[in-house]
Design a protein around this motif. Sequence first.
Motif, PDB file in Angstrom:
ATOM      1  N   SER A 104       0.798  -1.096  -0.063  1.00 43.57           N
ATOM      2  CA  SER A 104      -0.014   0.017  -0.078  1.00 43.57           C
ATOM      3  C   SER A 104       0.803   1.247   0.162  1.00 43.57           C
ATOM      4  O   SER A 104       2.094   1.318   0.119  1.00 43.57           O
ATOM      5  CB  SER A 104      -0.976  -0.181   1.238  1.00 43.57           C
ATOM      6  OG  SER A 104       0.032   0.146   2.466  1.00 43.57           O
ATOM      7  N   ALA A 114       1.595   3.830   2.195  1.00 46.71           N
ATOM      8  CA  ALA A 114       1.326   3.984   3.649  1.00 46.71           C
ATOM      9  C   ALA A 114       2.123   5.127   4.241  1.00 46.71           C
ATOM     10  O   ALA A 114       3.326   5.525   3.541  1.00 46.71           O
ATOM     11  CB  ALA A 114       1.719   2.631   4.428  1.00 46.71           C
ATOM     12  N   GLU A 128      -2.755   1.269   7.999  1.00 48.73           N
ATOM     13  CA  GLU A 128      -2.456   0.974   6.613  1.00 48.73           C
ATOM     14  C   GLU A 128      -3.539  -0.356   6.276  1.00 48.73           C
ATOM     15  O   GLU A 128      -3.869  -1.128   7.175  1.00 48.73           O
ATOM     16  CB  GLU A 128      -1.058   0.276   6.838  1.00 48.73           C
ATOM     17  CG  GLU A 128      -0.528  -0.228   5.382  1.00 48.73           C
ATOM     18  CD  GLU A 128       0.962  -0.762   5.429  1.00 48.73           C
ATOM     19  OE1 GLU A 128       1.643  -1.297   4.647  1.00 48.73           O
ATOM     20  OE2 GLU A 128       1.675  -0.468   6.596  1.00 48.73           O
ATOM     21  N   ASP A 145      -3.555   5.038  -4.253  1.00 51.61           N
ATOM     22  CA  ASP A 145      -4.189   4.411  -2.961  1.00 51.61           C
ATOM     23  C   ASP A 145      -5.073   5.355  -2.297  1.00 51.61           C
ATOM     24  O   ASP A 145      -4.967   6.682  -2.791  1.00 51.61           O
ATOM     25  CB  ASP A 145      -3.089   3.889  -2.029  1.00 51.61           C
ATOM     26  CG  ASP A 145      -3.628   2.763  -1.224  1.00 51.61           C
ATOM     27  OD1 ASP A 145      -4.755   2.115  -1.394  1.00 51.61           O
ATOM     28  OD2 ASP A 145      -2.857   2.371  -0.457  1.00 51.61           O
ATOM     29  N   GLU A 146      -6.137   4.934  -1.695  1.00 49.91           N
ATOM     30  CA  GLU A 146      -6.924   5.682  -0.729  1.00 49.91           C
ATOM     31  C   GLU A 146      -7.577   6.658  -1.591  1.00 49.91           C
ATOM     32  O   GLU A 146      -7.398   8.133  -0.930  1.00 49.91           O
ATOM     33  CB  GLU A 146      -6.118   6.305   0.450  1.00 49.91           C
ATOM     34  CG  GLU A 146      -5.646   5.171   1.364  1.00 49.91           C
ATOM     35  CD  GLU A 146      -6.717   4.382   2.214  1.00 49.91           C
ATOM     36  OE1 GLU A 146      -7.537   5.311   2.661  1.00 49.91           O
ATOM     37  OE2 GLU A 146      -6.542   3.270   2.155  1.00 49.91           O
TER      38      GLU A 146
END
Length: 255
Positions: A62, A64, A70, A247-248
């Motif tokens: 990920s 992070a 995470e 990500d995210e």
Amino acid sequence: MVAGLDSTFTIMIKISLISSFLALQLCAGLSIYDGFSGDASREGWSSSWHRLQGTVGVHSGSVAFPGLPEKPGALLLEKKGEAIAQLGVGVKGDYYGGFRFRAAELKNDSLLALVIGSLPPEELTPKNAKLSFVAKGWRRDHGLLLLDGKDTKIENGIPIEANVPYQVLFQVEENRVQMWILNAPQVVQYAQKGFNAETLNAAPLGKSAGSVLQRIASTPKPGARLDLTREDFVACMAKYNPRTAFDEIRISTQT
């Protein structure tokens, strides 16, 4: 020994509070989210991610930040990769969002962006999209913001670097759209204070925890398309970059 234990306990409490704060942010008013941890973690989409160019996959790791929550998984783009997914909900009025990314290599021609818009007859690009949040512009050291074709360039701040995780935040309002780029220490710092525009705009430009790397604000042109519909798509783009993880990704009606 007691002092050392107290120090460790204090750090653990701080990390726990930050984790709780971010979890509340994810839940409050959330419309659209993908942490690339499986279908159960996705919300607000009507399709999975599809390859448009290059190589597209899901990385087991990920993007992070040390000490923060995470979740495994990230969208991995390679060889001029570009991936697209369709929204399953519409968003009107003010909304807020962001995404994380990490690029393995950066060149003068590299372009890293999250783009939102309907599919035109030709290719969806930052120039013909509704909104384009560009972390690094083509042949530019800094990012830029495009609103329905109108571009505003970031001229000051700290350029991003390869193999470093970053957080992009944005706020979309009727008369003003803003974007910020943060490094890991800054994400941890502002997670405790709250990711709000007033705090981020008051910070100096720089690498330290109390600063922001880059920021930009732009006034949309009259009639600019800023509302999101179920016909819109989100595209992650990593041009002239061998390997980039996104990500995210989130968009919410609440900060």
